[in-house]
Design an enzyme around this catalytic site. Structure first.
Site, PDB file in Angstrom:
ATOM      1  N   GLU A   1     -48.882 -20.446  91.049  1.00 28.20           N
ATOM      2  CA  GLU A   1     -49.390 -21.139  92.235  1.00 28.20           C
ATOM      3  C   GLU A   1     -48.264 -22.261  92.757  1.00 28.20           C
ATOM      4  OE1 GLU A   1     -52.996 -23.049  91.799  1.00 28.20           O
ATOM      5  OE2 GLU A   1     -53.663 -21.088  90.873  1.00 28.20           O
TER       6      GLU A   1
ATOM      7  N   CYS B   1     -45.013 -28.314  95.861  1.00 33.67           N
ATOM      8  CA  CYS B   1     -45.329 -28.355  94.504  1.00 33.67           C
ATOM      9  C   CYS B   1     -45.232 -26.956  93.658  1.00 33.67           C
ATOM     10  CB  CYS B   1     -46.662 -28.863  94.341  1.00 33.67           C
ATOM     11  SG  CYS B   1     -47.352 -29.019  92.769  1.00 33.67           S
TER      12      CYS B   1
ATOM     13  N   CYS C   1     -50.397 -22.402  80.747  1.00 32.09           N
ATOM     14  CA  CYS C   1     -50.178 -23.600  80.055  1.00 32.09           C
ATOM     15  C   CYS C   1     -50.667 -23.835  78.756  1.00 32.09           C
ATOM     16  CB  CYS C   1     -50.309 -24.863  81.067  1.00 32.09           C
ATOM     17  SG  CYS C   1     -49.688 -26.468  80.260  1.00 32.09           S
TER      18      CYS C   1
HETATM   19  S1  SF4 Z   1     -52.849 -28.089  80.734  1.00 32.45           S
HETATM   20 FE1  SF4 Z   1     -52.157 -30.397  81.212  1.00 32.45          FE
HETATM   21  S2  SF4 Z   1     -49.859 -30.037  81.091  1.00 32.45           S
HETATM   22 FE2  SF4 Z   1     -50.783 -28.056  81.452  1.00 32.45          FE
HETATM   23  S3  SF4 Z   1     -50.662 -27.751  83.576  1.00 32.45           S
HETATM   24 FE3  SF4 Z   1     -52.869 -28.403  82.910  1.00 32.45          FE
HETATM   25  S4  SF4 Z   1     -52.424 -30.490  83.246  1.00 32.45           S
HETATM   26 FE4  SF4 Z   1     -50.627 -29.741  83.200  1.00 32.45          FE
END
Ligand code: SF4
Length: 345
Positions: A92, A105, A112
Site C-alpha cells: 500500500e 507514504c 511485516c
Molecule cells: S507491525 Fe508494527 S512495525 Fe510492522 S508495519 Fe505494523 S506498526 Fe509498523
C-alpha cells in the site's frame, strides 16, 4: 540471459553497467534522469542514439509497478493505493495533501514481522523486502497518477524499514539525488518501531532524515504487550538510541503515539510519558487510533485525547494531534491490502 533491471540502481551502478556495454558515464546520467521521470521504454529516451536504444532493449529493462486499486477519500484529498508488484505481491501507499504540498507514504516490505498488536500489516507476517526500485516506483506511480510532484516522503506504510536497511539507504539516496527526485533529506521521514542497533547505524550514516519512532506506550510492561519489539529493545535503550540520533543528526525526533481507548490513553500514561520525554529534543504525534477490524482496540474519545494532550503540553512537551487523513478509506497501515487479501481468499 536475464535482462538487468535498471530501476533502483545507484548512479554509480548504472555507470558501471554502461561501462560494461562500452558506453561513457554521461549516458548513464541521461538514462538515470529518464528513469526517475517515470519513463520505462528506452525508445522514449529521446537523447539516446538509436543503436544504444537497441543495445539497451537487448540487455536491460525498467520495471514498473501497477496501481491495482485506488480509493479516494471523500473527506479530504487523500488517496490510498494498492500497488501490484511484478511478482504478484501487493503493498500500500498513500497520497496526502497538505498546505505545504503533496506527501507520499510508502511501504518498505510486503507485510511485516514485527507483530504490533494494533496493526493490519502484521497479520500474515512478512513476505519479503521491497527493493529500492520498488520503493521509488511507489513514488513514481503516485506522481504519474496525480500529475504532480511528490514533495515529501514518509516511509511509514507496511514493513519495518530499518530491517530492510541497505535497500532503504539506496532509496533515500535516490529520493535525494538532484538527477532523480531531488527531495531534501529533511523532507523525508523514516518510521521505525524501535530497532535500536539500526537507529544507531542510521545516526552514523550522515543522512539527516527525520526519524519517527512508534512509541505507543510509556512503560515496558504495556509496550511489551502492544509491540513485541520492546522485549528485545526496551524503552530506556530505545530512548538512548534516540538521544544518540539527535546528537549526531541535530534533528528533532518524532514519537508516534496511537491513542487506544482505555489501553494507553489514561492520565497516568500521559504523566509517565511526560516524565520519560522531559528535556528531549522531540515532538509527540498523538494519533487517535485508526481501528483495525478484529483487533479489539477502540479509538480514544475526543475528551480523552484532549486531556492527554494537555498533560503533555503542561509539561512542556511539544505535541500535536494528528489530523485524521482519509478516515473513510481504511487509511491505517496495511488495512486495504488486508481487505483485498481477505476478498481473494
Ligand atoms: S507491525 Fe508494527 S512495525 Fe510492522 S508495519 Fe505494523 S506498526 Fe509498523
Amino acid at each position: 540471459m536475464e535482462k538487468r533491471n535498471l530501476k533502483g540502481l545507484t548512479l554509480q551502478e548504472l555507470e558501471e553497467f554502461m561501462a560494461a556495454l562500452g558506453e561513457p558515464a554521461y549516458r548513464a546520467r541521461q538514462i538515470f534522469k529518464w528513469i526517475y521521470k517515470g519513463v520505462t521504454r528506452f525508445e522514449l529516451m529521446t537523447d539516446l542514439p538509436k543503436n544504444l536504444m537497441q543495445k539497451l532493449n537487448d540487455k536491460a529493462r525498467i520495471s514498473m509497478i501497477e496501481i491495482y486499486r485506488k480509493i479516494e477519500s471523500s473527506l479530504d484529498q487523500t488517496i490510498k493505493y494498492v500497488f501490484l508488484l511484478e511478482d504478484g505481491n501487493m503493498v500500500e501507499g498513500v497520497k496526502m495533501e497538505y498546505s505545504f504540498g503533496m506527501s507520499a507514504c510508502v511501504s518498505s516490505q510486503v507485510g511485516c514481522r514485527m507483530g504490533c498488536a494494533f496493526c493490519a500489516s502484521a497479520i500474515g507476517g512478512m513476505v519479503r523486502n521491497l527493493t529500492a526500485g520498488e520503493m521509488a516506483d511507489e513514488v513514481l506511480a503516485i506522481e504519474k497518477d496525480t500529475g504532480k510532484k511528490v514533495g515529501r516522503v514518509v516511509v511509514m506504510g507496511s514493513g519495518e524499514p530499518l530491517l530492510n536497511y541497505d535497500e532503504l539507504i539506496k532509496f533515500l539516496n535516490l529520493l535525494n539525488s538532484p538527477l532523480a527526485f531531488n527531495i531534501s533529506f529533511r523532507r523525508i521521514t523514516i518510521s521505525t518501531c524501535g530497532i535500536v542497533p539500526e537507529i544507531i547505524r542510521l545516526a552514523d550514516e550522515g543522512i539527516p532524515v527525520t526519524l519517527a519512532v512508534s512509541l505507543h506506550a510509556p512503560d515496558d510492561s504495556l509496550r511489551n504487550k502492544l509491540m513485541p519489539v520492546n522485549r528485545n529493545y526496551p524503552i530506556l535503550q530505545l530512548l538512548d538510541a534516540c538521544k544518540y540520533y539527535i546528537i549526531k543528526t541535530k534533528r528533532r525526533i518524532t514519537f508516534e503515539y496511537a491513542l487506544i481507548s482505555q489501553v494507553n490513553d489514561t492520565i497516568e500514561c500521559a504523566q509517565k510519558l511526560s516524565r520519560l520525554l522531559k528535556g528531549m529534543l522531540c515532538h509527540v504525534n498523538l494519533i487517535p487510533l485508526n481501528a483495525v477490524r478484529g483487533k479489539g482496540f477502540e479509538k480514544s474519545k475526543p475528551d480523552q485525547v484532549a486531556a492527554f494532550k494537555n498533560i503533555l503540553s503542561n509539561s512542556g512537551i511539544s505535541n500535536t494531534v494528528r489530523r485524521e487523513m482519509g478516515a473513510d478509506i481504511e487509511a491505517a497501515c496495511g488495512q486495504l491490502r488486508r481487505s483485498i487479501l481477505d476478498e481473494v481468499k
